[in-house]
Design an enzyme around this catalytic site. Sequence first.
Site, PDB file in Angstrom:
ATOM      1  N   ASP A  34       0.824  -1.204   0.000  1.00 52.92           N
ATOM      2  CA  ASP A  34       0.000   0.000   0.000  1.00 52.92           C
ATOM      3  C   ASP A  34       0.865   1.264   0.000  1.00 52.92           C
ATOM      4  O   ASP A  34       1.802   1.382   0.813  1.00 52.92           O
ATOM      5  CB  ASP A  34      -0.878  -0.016   1.259  1.00 52.92           C
ATOM      6  CG  ASP A  34      -2.156   0.793   1.106  1.00 52.92           C
ATOM      7  OD1 ASP A  34      -2.210   1.659   0.224  1.00 52.92           O
ATOM      8  OD2 ASP A  34      -3.100   0.546   1.871  1.00 52.92           O
ATOM      9  N   ASP A  35       0.554   2.194  -0.893  1.00 48.69           N
ATOM     10  CA  ASP A  35       1.204   3.508  -0.937  1.00 48.69           C
ATOM     11  C   ASP A  35       2.693   3.433  -1.265  1.00 48.69           C
ATOM     12  O   ASP A  35       3.447   4.362  -0.947  1.00 48.69           O
ATOM     13  CB  ASP A  35       1.025   4.253   0.392  1.00 48.69           C
ATOM     14  CG  ASP A  35      -0.356   4.874   0.551  1.00 48.69           C
ATOM     15  OD1 ASP A  35      -1.259   4.524  -0.217  1.00 48.69           O
ATOM     16  OD2 ASP A  35      -0.540   5.693   1.478  1.00 48.69           O
ATOM     17  N   CYS A  83      -6.744   4.054  -3.009  1.00 51.34           N
ATOM     18  CA  CYS A  83      -6.667   2.632  -2.659  1.00 51.34           C
ATOM     19  C   CYS A  83      -7.729   1.752  -3.309  1.00 51.34           C
ATOM     20  O   CYS A  83      -7.405   0.797  -4.010  1.00 51.34           O
ATOM     21  CB  CYS A  83      -6.724   2.462  -1.143  1.00 51.34           C
ATOM     22  SG  CYS A  83      -5.307   3.168  -0.282  1.00 51.34           S
ATOM     23  N   HIS A 121      -9.883  -3.103  -0.816  1.00 51.52           N
ATOM     24  CA  HIS A 121      -9.992  -2.068   0.204  1.00 51.52           C
ATOM     25  C   HIS A 121     -11.229  -2.337   1.060  1.00 51.52           C
ATOM     26  O   HIS A 121     -12.339  -2.471   0.532  1.00 51.52           O
ATOM     27  CB  HIS A 121     -10.118  -0.692  -0.458  1.00 51.52           C
ATOM     28  CG  HIS A 121     -10.225   0.446   0.502  1.00 51.52           C
ATOM     29  ND1 HIS A 121      -9.125   1.063   1.044  1.00 51.52           N
ATOM     30  CD2 HIS A 121     -11.301   1.071   1.040  1.00 51.52           C
ATOM     31  CE1 HIS A 121      -9.519   2.025   1.848  1.00 51.52           C
ATOM     32  NE2 HIS A 121     -10.836   2.057   1.869  1.00 51.52           N
ATOM     33  N   ASP A 163       0.119  -0.186  -5.001  1.00 53.09           N
ATOM     34  CA  ASP A 163      -1.208   0.182  -5.512  1.00 53.09           C
ATOM     35  C   ASP A 163      -1.252   1.578  -6.128  1.00 53.09           C
ATOM     36  O   ASP A 163      -2.057   1.850  -7.004  1.00 53.09           O
ATOM     37  CB  ASP A 163      -2.302   0.000  -4.447  1.00 53.09           C
ATOM     38  CG  ASP A 163      -2.165   0.883  -3.224  1.00 53.09           C
ATOM     39  OD1 ASP A 163      -1.100   1.494  -3.025  1.00 53.09           O
ATOM     40  OD2 ASP A 163      -3.138   0.949  -2.446  1.00 53.09           O
ATOM     41  N   HIS A 164      -0.388   2.474  -5.684  1.00 52.01           N
ATOM     42  CA  HIS A 164      -0.234   3.796  -6.307  1.00 52.01           C
ATOM     43  C   HIS A 164       0.987   4.441  -5.709  1.00 52.01           C
ATOM     44  O   HIS A 164       1.625   3.881  -4.805  1.00 52.01           O
ATOM     45  CB  HIS A 164      -1.474   4.682  -6.104  1.00 52.01           C
ATOM     46  CG  HIS A 164      -2.016   4.637  -4.722  1.00 52.01           C
ATOM     47  ND1 HIS A 164      -1.349   5.155  -3.643  1.00 52.01           N
ATOM     48  CD2 HIS A 164      -3.145   4.090  -4.218  1.00 52.01           C
ATOM     49  CE1 HIS A 164      -2.045   4.948  -2.549  1.00 52.01           C
ATOM     50  NE2 HIS A 164      -3.134   4.288  -2.863  1.00 52.01           N
TER      51      HIS A 164
END
Length: 497
Positions: A31-32, A70, A124, A332-333
């Site tokens: 994540d992130d 997310c 999510h 995810d990003h």
Amino acid sequence: MTLRLFTTAFLLLAGSLARAEKPNVLLLLVDDLKPALGCYGDNTAKSPHMDALAARGMRFDLAYCNQAVCAPSRFTLMLGSHSTSTGLYGLGSSLRKTLPDAVTLPQHFAAHGYRTESLGKVFHVGHGNQGDPSSFSVPHFKDKVIEYLDPKSTDGGKLTREEALFTNQQLGQIKSLPRGAAFESPVAEDEDYADGRVAAETIRRLQAARQRRTDDGTPFFITAGFVRPHLPFSAPKKYWDLHDPATLPMPEFEEMPEGAPRLAGKRGGEISAYAPVPADAGPDDFSPELTRELIHGYYASVSYVDAQIGKVIAELDRLGLSENTIIVLWGDHGFLLGELGIWTKHVNYELANRIPIFITAPGVTTPGSSTRQPTESVDLYPTLAELAGLPAPTGLQPIDGLSLVPVLRDPAARVRDHAFHAYPKSRLGRAIRTERYRLVEWKKPGADPSTAELELYDYQNGAVEKKNLATELPAVVADLRAILARYPEAAANGKRK
């Protein structure tokens, strides 16, 4: 033995052999995670395990999420569909209300004999979203996203705003709840936080999967989702101690790009949900000391999750599974750490959308290879299906991704010349990213193209946008808008076109 019994035995053996020939899949989601890793040239990062994983196969240097937030980014991965095709733009979007018959990536594998399992943050869950339990063969192993060990981080052990959002509690009373800390660094064991527990459970699942493979040949598809470096930057002190705060890179350009539309930017937002960040903080509200501590927390969190991934890969090797397991790591990003005066994501700029992707496919990828093929999250669904010898996904949802197998075999091969992504604000910003440029077209779905506001950026001289060149390079704008015009009109929010 009668002919009938012989035939039955032969068919059972043939089925077992067919299963045994199928590769396993280990899908690691972080994540992130932007490309703040040593293997991408980040000299600040302490990420030896992810660097080693990248060296096993192919590293994608121009990989992009399809929406920098997310829930939608995970839908694009699991569906192979752009959010502009599905209308799944929001954190609270419900997959099954919008696409009740969609066939997700793990469902496609389950339909072809795989046991599919999920752990940690995969879909999510939170903000009213319940994820998608039907996507996996067995119940999801859930753990925390927002987590603290120090009571001082939660105003004495109270339910914080972000904890409530991520656990679907008191959603109508969020503003009345206290803010949690943006970071903490207690002396703690890895398994005191969720990612350590997810790694430990993933190891147990791999051990059980190895036994099943021996017993009946069943291949596995295991998705393990890790939450750090998502806020809060909660990680054991030993990972903070890996980094010297004085040497951390500070943001060099903290203004919005010259000539950028106002709606393209962001101030405050997610970061303001955490103390001691001032509520509704603007770029002038971040002291150098606070900025440095937040950046320190991000890199410490990357080092913490790196260690957990290292444990999982070490067990995969110990079990003798690596030679027949496709391994994918996906962020995810991206994430901004004060560049452009922006923190976290939720914009269409480079640092919010560029992600790490590594793929190791035994017998296909060359160790230590890399490519500048523009790549999207939606590409992983058809890529994994082809690598596993499964039929190409057709689904009951649009499949927007392209198989990257030709690129995995030859890093110079190309399956497309750009990546596509989007972000919704008061207008929808749809973007085309080539190796050199990014065009963003901001307009309402269905509106005449002449109503659009445009951004154009040239990345030859760096990853941080400084000036909108849309009026200076009309020929480039025209070429990229022509590419964008080939895409279907975007679906409205929550509605499939």
